[in-house]
Design a protein around this motif. Structure first.
Motif, mmCIF file in Angstrom:
data_model
loop_
_atom_site.group_PDB
_atom_site.id
_atom_site.type_symbol
_atom_site.label_atom_id
_atom_site.label_comp_id
_atom_site.label_asym_id
_atom_site.label_seq_id
_atom_site.Cartn_x
_atom_site.Cartn_y
_atom_site.Cartn_z
ATOM 1 N N TYR A 1 1.246 4.416 -2.726
ATOM 2 C CA TYR A 1 1.067 6.053 -2.758
ATOM 3 C C TYR A 1 2.378 6.510 -3.572
ATOM 4 O O TYR A 1 2.121 7.460 -4.451
ATOM 5 C CB TYR A 1 1.175 6.032 -1.421
ATOM 6 N N PHE A 2 3.427 5.927 -3.333
ATOM 7 C CA PHE A 2 4.576 7.010 -4.239
ATOM 8 C C PHE A 2 4.632 6.584 -5.512
ATOM 9 O O PHE A 2 4.839 7.330 -6.203
ATOM 10 C CB PHE A 2 5.955 6.219 -3.562
ATOM 11 N N GLU A 3 4.070 5.351 -6.010
ATOM 12 C CA GLU A 3 4.013 5.112 -7.246
ATOM 13 C C GLU A 3 2.735 5.685 -8.156
ATOM 14 O O GLU A 3 2.615 5.213 -9.318
ATOM 15 C CB GLU A 3 4.205 3.803 -7.759
ATOM 16 N N GLY A 4 1.619 6.083 -7.266
ATOM 17 C CA GLY A 4 0.667 6.519 -7.885
ATOM 18 C C GLY A 4 -0.574 5.466 -8.451
ATOM 19 O O GLY A 4 -1.258 5.572 -9.279
ATOM 20 N N ARG A 5 -0.563 4.394 -7.642
ATOM 21 C CA ARG A 5 -1.184 3.116 -7.911
ATOM 22 C C ARG A 5 -2.637 3.159 -7.290
ATOM 23 O O ARG A 5 -3.372 2.354 -7.481
ATOM 24 C CB ARG A 5 -0.494 1.729 -7.828
ATOM 25 N N ASN A 6 -2.744 4.008 -6.020
ATOM 26 C CA ASN A 6 -3.773 3.884 -5.312
ATOM 27 C C ASN A 6 -4.989 4.987 -5.488
ATOM 28 O O ASN A 6 -4.590 5.936 -6.109
ATOM 29 C CB ASN A 6 -3.280 4.013 -3.869
ATOM 30 N N HIS A 7 -6.160 4.607 -5.273
ATOM 31 C CA HIS A 7 -7.292 5.357 -5.355
ATOM 32 C C HIS A 7 -6.805 6.958 -4.794
ATOM 33 O O HIS A 7 -7.193 7.948 -5.178
ATOM 34 C CB HIS A 7 -8.431 5.036 -5.105
ATOM 35 N N ILE A 8 -6.467 6.874 -3.579
ATOM 36 C CA ILE A 8 -5.847 8.067 -2.724
ATOM 37 C C ILE A 8 -4.717 8.394 -3.340
ATOM 38 O O ILE A 8 -3.607 7.759 -3.267
ATOM 39 C CB ILE A 8 -6.259 7.798 -1.319
ATOM 40 N N HIS A 9 -4.487 9.817 -3.130
ATOM 41 C CA HIS A 9 -3.274 10.290 -3.480
ATOM 42 C C HIS A 9 -2.528 10.855 -2.389
ATOM 43 O O HIS A 9 -2.923 11.674 -1.528
ATOM 44 C CB HIS A 9 -3.463 11.532 -4.576
ATOM 45 N N ALA A 10 -1.280 10.669 -2.237
ATOM 46 C CA ALA A 10 -0.422 11.070 -1.284
ATOM 47 C C ALA A 10 0.289 12.395 -1.812
ATOM 48 O O ALA A 10 1.077 12.279 -2.779
ATOM 49 C CB ALA A 10 0.881 9.919 -0.787
ATOM 50 N N VAL A 11 -0.317 13.552 -1.067
ATOM 51 C CA VAL A 11 0.248 14.756 -1.433
ATOM 52 C C VAL A 11 0.968 15.705 -0.298
ATOM 53 O O VAL A 11 0.087 15.791 0.756
ATOM 54 C CB VAL A 11 -0.569 15.687 -2.143
ATOM 55 N N PRO A 12 2.229 15.876 -0.158
ATOM 56 C CA PRO A 12 3.326 15.363 -1.329
ATOM 57 C C PRO A 12 3.811 13.927 -0.991
ATOM 58 O O PRO A 12 3.510 13.360 -0.005
ATOM 59 C CB PRO A 12 4.441 16.148 -0.967
ATOM 60 N N GLY A 13 4.340 13.296 -2.016
ATOM 61 C CA GLY A 13 4.697 11.852 -1.866
ATOM 62 C C GLY A 13 4.491 11.239 -3.182
ATOM 63 O O GLY A 13 5.584 10.425 -3.893
ATOM 64 N N GLU A 14 3.505 11.230 -3.939
ATOM 65 C CA GLU A 14 3.233 10.536 -5.276
ATOM 66 C C GLU A 14 4.236 10.990 -6.301
ATOM 67 O O GLU A 14 4.303 12.206 -6.544
ATOM 68 C CB GLU A 14 1.774 10.670 -5.626
ATOM 69 N N GLY A 15 4.660 10.146 -6.840
ATOM 70 C CA GLY A 15 5.732 10.330 -7.811
ATOM 71 C C GLY A 15 7.100 10.772 -7.610
ATOM 72 O O GLY A 15 7.980 11.029 -8.350
ATOM 73 N N LEU A 16 7.369 10.568 -6.084
ATOM 74 C CA LEU A 16 8.685 10.835 -5.762
ATOM 75 C C LEU A 16 9.509 9.669 -5.471
ATOM 76 O O LEU A 16 8.958 8.564 -5.290
ATOM 77 C CB LEU A 16 8.629 11.695 -4.467
ATOM 78 N N ASN A 17 10.765 9.778 -5.896
ATOM 79 C CA ASN A 17 11.675 8.301 -5.754
ATOM 80 C C ASN A 17 12.307 8.516 -4.323
ATOM 81 O O ASN A 17 13.373 9.194 -4.174
ATOM 82 C CB ASN A 17 12.825 8.564 -6.945
ATOM 83 N N GLU B 1 0.795 -1.425 0.009
ATOM 84 C CA GLU B 1 -0.110 0.017 0.055
ATOM 85 C C GLU B 1 0.779 1.448 0.013
ATOM 86 O O GLU B 1 0.474 2.144 -0.824
ATOM 87 C CB GLU B 1 -0.727 0.050 1.149
ATOM 88 N N LEU B 2 1.789 1.251 0.796
ATOM 89 C CA LEU B 2 2.881 2.359 0.934
ATOM 90 C C LEU B 2 3.470 2.539 -0.407
ATOM 91 O O LEU B 2 3.646 3.690 -0.926
ATOM 92 C CB LEU B 2 3.759 2.192 1.919
ATOM 93 N N ARG B 3 4.001 1.723 -1.065
ATOM 94 C CA ARG B 3 4.685 1.612 -2.255
ATOM 95 C C ARG B 3 3.593 2.157 -3.557
ATOM 96 O O ARG B 3 4.099 2.935 -4.448
ATOM 97 C CB ARG B 3 5.210 0.560 -2.729
#
Length: 325
Positions: free
Chosen positions: A142-158, A138-140
């Motif tokens: 969020y970073f990879e943008g695969r979940n319905h909920i968006h982690a902001v900030p977080g999504e798309g960051l390496n 689930e955590l990964r």
């Protein structure tokens, strides 16, 4: 001796000191570690422990990152079952946004505390760690943008994710997922070689790693002489003794001898748990570190030093850097 070397800081609260003192000392150590060539500076999540100040681990990571310029700063680790994965994604997304390219996310599945405190932390979520793989996924996500909920900030960051362990569970999981693995040799020496073998045997190349990368935690208490190092190490020995006795106190000053403080049974138990600790002057430490690296084929070392006096602690890390650089 050419190997990556890093710092594990438990932000020790010393007898007579305060958490504020600990955070000032941690920032000072981090600045020196950066100067001495250390690769990472990690802080560990522990709760209900009067001798450890890093319970709000993400906050302290920000404090250390702001006090330094280039060293990587991260968690060794965040105990993921204590948290909602979304919260960790947002916290570390915030840290990475503030300090780009410098943040590591090391994850463990233990509570980092006693059972009563674990219940207070987890409230309705009474996970015993068995669902750690699902929480990690689930955590990964969020970073990879695969979940319905968006982690902001977080999504798309390496943000590099490491799995931490003191047994075989995370070793195998890290291998299966092709993630870097950090093993707690500093308090689980007997499990080191089996866990490393498990990790390397199950390692599957991934987009993250093409080959295994294992970092080992190791206690190193260094001083200008063997005798002084042995004396400094009695603070660490007292700390583990107090854990065994369920006596929660700050880090105690060193003593000339542990005789009369521990029983023979306690001495044997501590010698087993702290069996990989390296204690001594520069030549002794160099010899033992060389043997440890050769035996384990570690890719990186994470040095822990529970030393009461801050100046002596700085000197210990300086000696280790002189040996490993």
């Amino acid at each position: 001796m050419s190997i990556l070397y890093s710092v594990l800081d438990l932000a020790p609260i010393t007898a007579g000191g305060t958490p504020a003192d600990s955070f000032r000392n941690s920032a000072d150590l981090a600045r020196h570690a950066e100067e001495w060539g250390y690769n990472r500076y990690w802080l560990a999540e522990h709760h209900n422990m009067p001798g450890i100040a890093s319970s709000a681990t993400s906050v302290v990571i920000g404090h250390i990152a702001s006090a330094t310029k280039t060293i990587r700063v991260g968690s060794g680790g965040i105990m993921l079952p204590n948290h909602a994965p979304l919260v960790i994604a947002e916290q570390f997304g915030t840290l990475e946004s503030l300090f780009p390219g410098r943040i590591d996310l090391g994850l463990g599945r233990a509570p980092g505390t006693d059972q009563m405190t674990m219940r207070a932390l987890r409230r309705q979520n009474m996970s015993d760690g068995h669902d750690f793989p699902e929480q990690l996924e689930e955590l990964r996500g969020y970073f990879e943008g695969r979940n319905h909920i968006h982690a902001v900030p977080g999504e798309g960051l390496n943000i590099p994710i490491w799995l931490l362990g003191s047994s075989g569970f995370s070793a195998r999981l890290a291998g299966d997922l092709g993630l870097p693995f950090s093993f707690a040799s500093h308090f689980s020496p007997d499990n080191t070689m089996p866990a490393l073998a498990l990790y390397r045997r199950h390692f599957t190349p991934s987009d993250v790693l093409k080959k295994p990368h294992a970092m080992l935690g190791v206690n190193v208490i260094a001083a200008d002489t063997d005798a002084e190092a042995e004396r400094l190490a009695t603070s660490m020995q007292q700390q583990f003794l107090n854990l065994i006795r369920n006596n929660a106190v700050p880090l105690q000053p060193p003593v000339d001898s542990m005789d009369g403080i521990w029983s023979e049974f306690e001495k044997a138990a501590l010698q087993q748990q702290l069996g990989s600790s390296i204690i001594g002057g520069p030549e002794t430490v160099k010899e033992k570190l060389s043997a440890f690296i050769e035996d384990t084929a570690a890719d990186e070392l994470m040095i822990n030093a529970q030393i009461f006096d801050h100046v002596a602690r700085l000197r210990s890390f300086e000696i280790v850097a002189d040996i490993l650089k």
